[in-house]
Design an enzyme around this catalytic site. Structure first.
Site, mmCIF file in Angstrom:
data_model
loop_
_atom_site.group_PDB
_atom_site.id
_atom_site.type_symbol
_atom_site.label_atom_id
_atom_site.label_comp_id
_atom_site.label_asym_id
_atom_site.label_seq_id
_atom_site.Cartn_x
_atom_site.Cartn_y
_atom_site.Cartn_z
ATOM 1 N N GLN A 126 -9.285 22.380 22.856
ATOM 2 C CA GLN A 126 -9.044 21.918 24.228
ATOM 3 C C GLN A 126 -8.183 20.649 24.228
ATOM 4 O O GLN A 126 -8.655 19.578 23.819
ATOM 5 C CB GLN A 126 -10.398 21.596 24.896
ATOM 6 N N TYR A 128 -7.019 18.353 26.561
ATOM 7 C CA TYR A 128 -7.022 17.686 27.869
ATOM 8 C C TYR A 128 -6.796 16.175 27.686
ATOM 9 O O TYR A 128 -5.821 15.625 28.139
ATOM 10 C CB TYR A 128 -8.380 17.875 28.572
ATOM 11 N N SER A 129 -7.750 15.510 27.003
ATOM 12 C CA SER A 129 -7.767 14.042 26.959
ATOM 13 C C SER A 129 -6.572 13.472 26.195
ATOM 14 O O SER A 129 -6.090 14.064 25.234
ATOM 15 C CB SER A 129 -9.040 13.548 26.282
ATOM 16 N N GLU A 244 -17.587 24.221 31.450
ATOM 17 C CA GLU A 244 -17.906 23.431 30.261
ATOM 18 C C GLU A 244 -19.210 22.662 30.475
ATOM 19 O O GLU A 244 -20.067 22.625 29.614
ATOM 20 C CB GLU A 244 -16.756 22.446 29.990
ATOM 21 N N SER A 382 -17.598 11.890 31.329
ATOM 22 C CA SER A 382 -18.735 10.997 31.055
ATOM 23 C C SER A 382 -19.798 11.110 32.165
ATOM 24 O O SER A 382 -19.501 11.558 33.278
ATOM 25 C CB SER A 382 -18.265 9.545 30.950
HETATM 26 C C1 LIG Z 1 -17.161 13.910 20.486
HETATM 27 C C2 LIG Z 1 -16.157 14.100 21.563
HETATM 28 C C3 LIG Z 1 -15.484 15.290 21.652
HETATM 29 C C4 LIG Z 1 -14.501 15.465 22.611
HETATM 30 N N1 LIG Z 1 -13.800 16.637 22.626
HETATM 31 C C5 LIG Z 1 -12.748 16.764 23.459
HETATM 32 C C6 LIG Z 1 -11.915 17.912 23.388
HETATM 33 O O1 LIG Z 1 -12.138 18.833 22.594
HETATM 34 N N2 LIG Z 1 -10.850 17.974 24.199
HETATM 35 C C7 LIG Z 1 -10.565 16.994 25.106
HETATM 36 O O2 LIG Z 1 -9.592 17.133 25.834
HETATM 37 N N3 LIG Z 1 -11.333 15.881 25.201
HETATM 38 C C8 LIG Z 1 -12.414 15.749 24.385
HETATM 39 N N4 LIG Z 1 -13.196 14.618 24.455
HETATM 40 C C9 LIG Z 1 -12.787 13.541 25.341
HETATM 41 C C10 LIG Z 1 -13.732 13.284 26.504
HETATM 42 O O3 LIG Z 1 -13.571 14.229 27.505
HETATM 43 C C11 LIG Z 1 -13.446 11.840 26.991
HETATM 44 O O4 LIG Z 1 -13.854 10.975 25.962
HETATM 45 C C12 LIG Z 1 -14.176 11.519 28.269
HETATM 46 O O5 LIG Z 1 -13.631 12.214 29.340
HETATM 47 C C13 LIG Z 1 -14.146 9.998 28.579
HETATM 48 O O6 LIG Z 1 -12.833 9.523 28.548
HETATM 49 P P1 LIG Z 1 -12.434 8.245 27.664
HETATM 50 O O7 LIG Z 1 -12.985 8.420 26.303
HETATM 51 O O8 LIG Z 1 -10.948 8.049 27.797
HETATM 52 O O9 LIG Z 1 -13.196 7.020 28.328
HETATM 53 P P2 LIG Z 1 -12.757 6.183 29.631
HETATM 54 O O10 LIG Z 1 -12.278 7.106 30.693
HETATM 55 O O11 LIG Z 1 -11.807 5.111 29.187
HETATM 56 O O12 LIG Z 1 -14.113 5.548 30.077
HETATM 57 C C14 LIG Z 1 -14.688 4.410 29.444
HETATM 58 C C15 LIG Z 1 -16.014 4.081 30.158
HETATM 59 O O13 LIG Z 1 -15.741 3.742 31.533
HETATM 60 C C16 LIG Z 1 -16.514 4.577 32.414
HETATM 61 N N5 LIG Z 1 -15.713 4.915 33.597
HETATM 62 C C17 LIG Z 1 -14.412 5.296 33.630
HETATM 63 N N6 LIG Z 1 -14.028 5.535 34.903
HETATM 64 C C18 LIG Z 1 -15.100 5.316 35.705
HETATM 65 C C19 LIG Z 1 -15.332 5.410 37.121
HETATM 66 N N7 LIG Z 1 -14.375 5.783 37.962
HETATM 67 N N8 LIG Z 1 -16.581 5.122 37.581
HETATM 68 C C20 LIG Z 1 -17.575 4.742 36.738
HETATM 69 N N9 LIG Z 1 -17.405 4.629 35.371
HETATM 70 C C21 LIG Z 1 -16.189 4.913 34.877
HETATM 71 C C22 LIG Z 1 -16.804 5.825 31.598
HETATM 72 O O14 LIG Z 1 -17.983 6.470 32.042
HETATM 73 C C23 LIG Z 1 -16.982 5.257 30.195
HETATM 74 O O15 LIG Z 1 -18.294 4.761 30.039
HETATM 75 C C24 LIG Z 1 -14.210 14.427 23.524
HETATM 76 C C25 LIG Z 1 -14.924 13.233 23.459
HETATM 77 C C26 LIG Z 1 -15.876 13.049 22.497
HETATM 78 C C27 LIG Z 1 -16.611 11.737 22.448
#
Ligand SMILES: Cc1cc2nc3c(=O)[nH]c(=O)nc-3n(C[C@H](O)[C@H](O)[C@H](O)COP(=O)(O)OP(=O)(O)OC[C@H]3O[C@@H](n4cnc5c(N)ncnc54)[C@H](O)[C@@H]3O)c2cc1C
Length: 397
Positions: A126, A128-129, A244, A382
């Site tokens: 996937q 996405y991120s 998902e 998250s």
């Molecule tokens: C083990 C693992 C596997 C993953 N696998 C995949 C994958 O296969 N493919 C893929 O595309 N992605 C994957 N991800 C990515 C995952 O979807 C993102 O980590 C997740 O969406 C959070 O984004 P970020 O890490 O950029 O954190 P950020 O968006 O930078 O967030 C940081 C913190 O701020 C908080 N926050 C941010 N915005 C807000 C808001 N508006 N209101 C309140 N709180 C907020 C968040 O909750 C978090 O605590 C994976 C992540 C992990 C940890």
């Protein structure tokens, strides 16, 4: 809601139990029991057995290879698979891109990709991120620029789970820089062997190679591999995320997890009694069981309620929050139960480690699993973001 299984359901339950008992590979069971890291082949062996039986995609419509089971039968299936501790099936094809393709794809995409997802021939990841675009996914910057019948894709994805094994990836890319964020995104299926793709490992706190960075440099992707209309990829993206999140609730696996914790706590001692007789520990186990039972009923209501058959809606955010918190609490209890035997494994398993394990078998994975499962409240969107979704879409705040 009637919670009793009908005689037909009980017969189905027995059929499932017998099938698993007769067909689950003994070598795989052994590797799982010893806490060994699973290879791509390990993940696929059970998948292929289920495919042969026609049971690989219970949630899919029958016309595309689904089983036609009722929601209760699907519940029984996941329950029995977890009870027997069957290896989890990779969700990227079966639970994520498969439903997107049969819902939004062209006849050619359906004919080509769906059978290969079912057979396990293609492993999906996937994309996405991106760095800086996780919660705020719509800000993603990977671009796809039209060049005749192809797109030229450039950018970087991150946290891409098990991309090291992937044959194909589904990627969100920006196809219109000038449109409003969500309106300039397209959904592309990309062959991971395409020139210009580099997969780099990210080693996690538990010492595992589970996630990756994926770099895309001038990657040529046929326009025929775009799902749905150009710039309408956000529709597919949201649809997929709801699927998902439902899977992430992991109720059946957590039920099995509680049994494992109890088994450990019956073996470990606290003074002259089993740990499970300790009132404080017992109370934590009981609280977890109550929360899990409540989650299970909520999931059953969403499966059997008025929206049944229409696919998961925003309420899947609720299942994701509760399910992921329960999974984390389970690993906390396991670590607490193994006590100091967990300590040698705090750095996780390094590749090529040949040290003699310390403590009982069940202790070896307690610490790495504890660290690994911190991910559950982050991935799939998250839990803070899920609360925002519930506030807006469910409660109408
Ligand atoms: C083990 C693992 C596997 C993953 N696998 C995949 C994958 O296969 N493919 C893929 O595309 N992605 C994957 N991800 C990515 C995952 O979807 C993102 O980590 C997740 O969406 C959070 O984004 P970020 O890490 O950029 O954190 P950020 O968006 O930078 O967030 C940081 C913190 O701020 C908080 N926050 C941010 N915005 C807000 C808001 N508006 N209101 C309140 N709180 C907020 C968040 O909750 C978090 O605590 C994976 C992540 C992990 C940890």
């Amino acid at each position: 809601m009637d919670m009793e299984f009908s005689p037909e359901d009980l017969a189905f339950q027995q059929e499932v139990r017998d099938f698993i008992a007769e067909n689950y590979p003994a070598e795989l069971r052994e590797k799982q029991d010893e806490g060994e890291e699973m290879s791509k082949e390990d993940f696929l062996v059970w998948h292929k057995i289920l495919h042969k039986k026609g049971w690989i995609a219970p949630a899919w419509p029958v016309e595309y290879g689904g089983t036609g089971w009722t929601p209760t039968q699907r519940f029984i299936w996941s329950e029995e698979s977890a009870r027997a501790d069957c290896i989890r099936l990779m969700p990227f094809g079966l639970a994520m891109v498969g439903p997107v393709i049969y819902t939004f794809g062209t006849p050619e995409q359906k004919a080509h990709f769906l059978p290969r997802i079912l057979s396990g021939e293609d492993w999906w990841c996937q994309g996405y991120s991106e760095p800086g675009s996780g919660s705020d996914l719509a800000s993603l910057r990977t671009t796809a620029v039209r060049d005749g019948d192809d797109y030229i894709v450039n950018g970087q994805k991150t946290w891409t789970t098990l991309a090291q094994h992937a044959d194909w990836g589904f990627f969100l890319v920006r196809t219109d820089k000038d449109a409003k964020q969500q309106e300039g995104i397209s959904f592309l299926l990309i062959d991971m062997k395409s020139p210009g793709i580099t997969v780099r490992p990210i080693i996690t706190l538990g010492g595992e190679h589970e996630v990756n960075e994926v770099w895309l440099e001038d990657v040529r992707v046929p326009v025929a591999n775009r799902v749905y209309e150009e710039n309408k990829g956000w529709t597919c993206a949201k649809f997929l995320l709801a699927h998902e999140r439902t899977g992430i609730a992991g109720v059946a696996a957590s039920k099995r997890g509680i049994e494992k914790v109890k088994a450990i706590a019956r073996t470990e001692v606290d003074g002259d009694k089993p740990l499970l007789a300790n009132a404080f520990f017992k109370r934590k186990v009981a609280e977890l069981e109550v929360d899990l039972a409540a989650l299970e009923l909520t999931e059953l209501r969403s499966l059997a309620g008025p929206n049944a058959g229409r696919g998961p809606g925003p309420e899947s955010s609720l299942l994701k929050i509760k399910g992921s918190e329960i999974q984390q609490r389970l690993t906390e209890l396991s670590l607490e139960a193994v006590g100091h035997y967990g300590a040698p494994y705090f750095r996780g398993f390094g590749e090529g480690d040949n040290e003699h394990p310390i403590g009982p078998d069940y202790a070896h994975r307690a610490a790495p699993t504890y660290f690994n499962m911190r991910k559950t409240t982050i991935y799939g969107g998250s839990n803070e973001i899920q609360r925002n979704i519930i506030a807006k879409m469910v409660l109408g705040l």
